[in-house]
Design an enzyme around this catalytic site. Sequence first.
Site, short mmCIF file in Angstrom:
data_model
loop_
_atom_site.label_atom_id
_atom_site.label_comp_id
_atom_site.label_asym_id
_atom_site.label_seq_id
_atom_site.Cartn_x
_atom_site.Cartn_y
_atom_site.Cartn_z
CB SER A 125 -0.86 -0.04 1.26
OG SER A 125 -1.51 1.19 1.47
CE1 TYR A 150 -4.12 -3.15 5.58
CE2 TYR A 150 -3.65 -0.82 5.22
CZ TYR A 150 -3.89 -2.08 4.73
OH TYR A 150 -3.87 -2.29 3.37
CE LYS A 154 -1.51 -4.67 3.27
NZ LYS A 154 -1.75 -6.02 2.76
P1 NAD Z 1 -11.02 -7.39 0.89
O1 NAD Z 1 -11.28 -7.42 2.34
O2 NAD Z 1 -12.16 -7.11 -0.03
O3 NAD Z 1 -10.36 -8.77 0.42
C1 NAD Z 1 -9.51 -9.52 1.25
C2 NAD Z 1 -10.03 -10.97 1.24
O4 NAD Z 1 -9.16 -11.75 2.06
C3 NAD Z 1 -11.43 -11.11 1.81
O5 NAD Z 1 -12.23 -11.83 0.90
C4 NAD Z 1 -11.23 -11.88 3.12
O6 NAD Z 1 -12.33 -12.74 3.39
C5 NAD Z 1 -9.94 -12.64 2.85
N1 NAD Z 1 -9.14 -12.97 4.03
C6 NAD Z 1 -8.71 -12.13 5.00
N2 NAD Z 1 -7.97 -12.79 5.91
C7 NAD Z 1 -7.92 -14.10 5.49
C8 NAD Z 1 -7.30 -15.28 6.00
N3 NAD Z 1 -6.61 -15.28 7.15
N4 NAD Z 1 -7.46 -16.45 5.31
C9 NAD Z 1 -8.18 -16.46 4.16
N5 NAD Z 1 -8.79 -15.39 3.64
C10 NAD Z 1 -8.66 -14.21 4.29
O7 NAD Z 1 -9.83 -6.36 0.64
P2 NAD Z 1 -9.29 -5.70 -0.70
O8 NAD Z 1 -9.68 -4.27 -0.70
O9 NAD Z 1 -9.62 -6.56 -1.85
O10 NAD Z 1 -7.73 -5.73 -0.40
C11 NAD Z 1 -6.90 -6.79 -0.86
C12 NAD Z 1 -5.48 -6.55 -0.41
O11 NAD Z 1 -5.04 -5.28 -0.91
C13 NAD Z 1 -5.28 -6.49 1.09
O12 NAD Z 1 -4.05 -7.09 1.40
C14 NAD Z 1 -5.23 -5.01 1.38
O13 NAD Z 1 -4.50 -4.73 2.54
C15 NAD Z 1 -4.52 -4.49 0.15
N6 NAD Z 1 -4.79 -3.08 -0.13
C16 NAD Z 1 -6.08 -2.66 -0.26
C17 NAD Z 1 -6.34 -1.32 -0.51
C18 NAD Z 1 -7.75 -0.81 -0.60
O14 NAD Z 1 -7.95 0.41 -0.48
N7 NAD Z 1 -8.75 -1.65 -0.85
C19 NAD Z 1 -5.27 -0.42 -0.66
C20 NAD Z 1 -3.96 -0.90 -0.53
C21 NAD Z 1 -3.74 -2.25 -0.26
C1 WQD Z 2 -9.82 9.32 1.06
C2 WQD Z 2 -10.05 10.79 1.35
C3 WQD Z 2 -10.45 11.26 3.67
C4 WQD Z 2 -14.22 9.19 4.07
C5 WQD Z 2 -7.11 4.37 3.21
C6 WQD Z 2 -6.05 3.66 3.99
C7 WQD Z 2 -4.91 3.28 3.11
C8 WQD Z 2 -5.40 2.50 1.88
C9 WQD Z 2 -6.54 3.18 1.20
C10 WQD Z 2 -5.14 0.17 2.29
C11 WQD Z 2 -9.33 11.25 2.61
C12 WQD Z 2 -11.66 11.59 2.84
C13 WQD Z 2 -13.06 9.72 3.56
C14 WQD Z 2 -15.28 10.08 4.44
C15 WQD Z 2 -13.92 11.93 3.73
N1 WQD Z 2 -5.87 1.21 2.21
N2 WQD Z 2 -12.91 11.06 3.40
N3 WQD Z 2 -15.07 11.42 4.24
O1 WQD Z 2 -7.50 7.45 3.94
O2 WQD Z 2 -6.49 7.75 1.63
O3 WQD Z 2 -6.55 5.54 2.63
O4 WQD Z 2 -7.56 3.51 2.15
O5 WQD Z 2 -3.95 0.06 2.22
O6 WQD Z 2 -4.04 2.53 3.86
O7 WQD Z 2 -5.60 4.52 5.02
O8 WQD Z 2 -8.66 6.54 1.87
O9 WQD Z 2 -11.01 6.45 1.14
O10 WQD Z 2 -10.51 6.55 3.62
O11 WQD Z 2 -10.11 8.58 2.24
O12 WQD Z 2 -13.79 13.17 3.60
O13 WQD Z 2 -16.32 9.68 4.94
O14 WQD Z 2 -11.46 10.99 1.59
O15 WQD Z 2 -10.26 12.21 4.69
O16 WQD Z 2 -8.91 12.56 2.38
P1 WQD Z 2 -7.27 6.93 2.59
P2 WQD Z 2 -10.14 6.95 2.25
#
Ligand code: NAD
Ligand code: WQD
Length: 341
Positions: A125, A150, A154
């Site tokens: 991330s 969290y 990562k």
């Molecule tokens: P998500 O929660 O939709 O998907 C994750 C999946 O993993 C889920 O289906 C959950 O049931 C499964 N899971 C969790 N722990 C498990 C375990 N111990 N065993 C088996 N299954 C398990 O999340 P996502 O948004 O698709 O994110 C996927 C990956 O990307 C994650 O590693 C997340 O940290 C990373 N990521 C997400 C974002 C974001 O904003 N969505 C941003 C950066 C990184």
């Molecule tokens: C985006 C912008 C908020 C909600 C998070 C995690 C990051 C990554 C992605 C996994 C910000 C604003 C939000 C609301 C708002 N995930 N906001 N009202 O914070 O950039 O990142 O998700 O790795 O680790 O921290 O994403 O979608 O929460 O916010 O004004 O109700 O929207 O303040 O500026 P963020 P977000």
Amino acid sequence: MKILVTGGTGYIGSHTVVELQQKGYEVIIVDNLSNSNINVLSNIEKITGIHPEFEEFDLIDPKRTSEFFKKHYDIKAIIHFAAYKAVGESVENPLMYYGNNLYSLVNILKGMKENEIENFVFSSSCTVYGQPDELPVSEKAPIKKAMSPYGNTKQISEEIITDTIHSKSQKLNAILLRYFNPIGAHETALIGELPLGVPNNLMPFITQTAIGIREQLKVFGDDYQTPDGTAIRDYIHVVDLAKAHVVAVERLVAEKCLKKPEIFNLGTGNGYSVLEVINSFEKVTGEKLNYKIVGRRPGDITKVWANPEFAEKVLGWKAEKGLDEMTFSAWKWEKAITKIK
Ligand code: NAD
Ligand code: WQD
């Protein structure tokens, strides 16, 4: 070629499974359904015509994970999405996050060693950069102290993977993908993000407010040092993100012995403010969003967007979809799931 997608019924995982299948890869999904729904499998089948192979278990179980790998020794590469991802929840319950995100990673790496599986793509991330000193942020930017457990999982996961490669105790080729802010959904509106409870992230909060599940969106702060005062992020369409995983796998399989993990930023290179996202949503959907400006959310950074040049140069990958396409697809998805409910 068989690819294991952990977390493959989740948001980014399900879109990646679709892209892999459409490119002819055989996919096996492992997910414990802790944050996803079994119906995702049949919706993937509706898009691609193929029902992915699926095993439901918890990757923190070492015995079950080891047995899985013995059974599926023919896996050529792993894309590891499975993790918990809610920042606030991780602050309240850090051990839940360290336990799930780190034990599952270790169990998978051990399974890879035992079965000589070499290729690994990891979901990291942009949170590892904190508030970068320079924008756009490149992969060479320093890692800042994590702002949440969290985020720390990562950073530690990246270190675990790097140490494993350097140890030479195991042959491992790894690509670490640092996602910026994934939003949107598949154009069919058959798969998308399914937030449990009240969403933390901006996009699902916008769509849930517009459809009437939430009364009002709170915009967290309009006193940032940005043109309109609201915070800026690099939002990326989830389908563009999914496609990057396919090319990452292809690179690993083609080029053995990368010797160190390769790291790629996955963003568009464009930053948009919260108000610009709202404006795009209102423009493409014709909906008027009920929102009000409130104080800043603790822990939020002011602005971040990616320098995606390295991914373009090395992977030949570039995000193609713009903000309007992202907000439109998110709305189409919200309407589809709310109708089902
Ligand atoms: P998500 O929660 O939709 O998907 C994750 C999946 O993993 C889920 O289906 C959950 O049931 C499964 N899971 C969790 N722990 C498990 C375990 N111990 N065993 C088996 N299954 C398990 O999340 P996502 O948004 O698709 O994110 C996927 C990956 O990307 C994650 O590693 C997340 O940290 C990373 N990521 C997400 C974002 C974001 O904003 N969505 C941003 C950066 C990184
Ligand atoms: C985006 C912008 C908020 C909600 C998070 C995690 C990051 C990554 C992605 C996994 C910000 C604003 C939000 C609301 C708002 N995930 N906001 N009202 O914070 O950039 O990142 O998700 O790795 O680790 O921290 O994403 O979608 O929460 O916010 O004004 O109700 O929207 O303040 O500026 P963020 P977000």
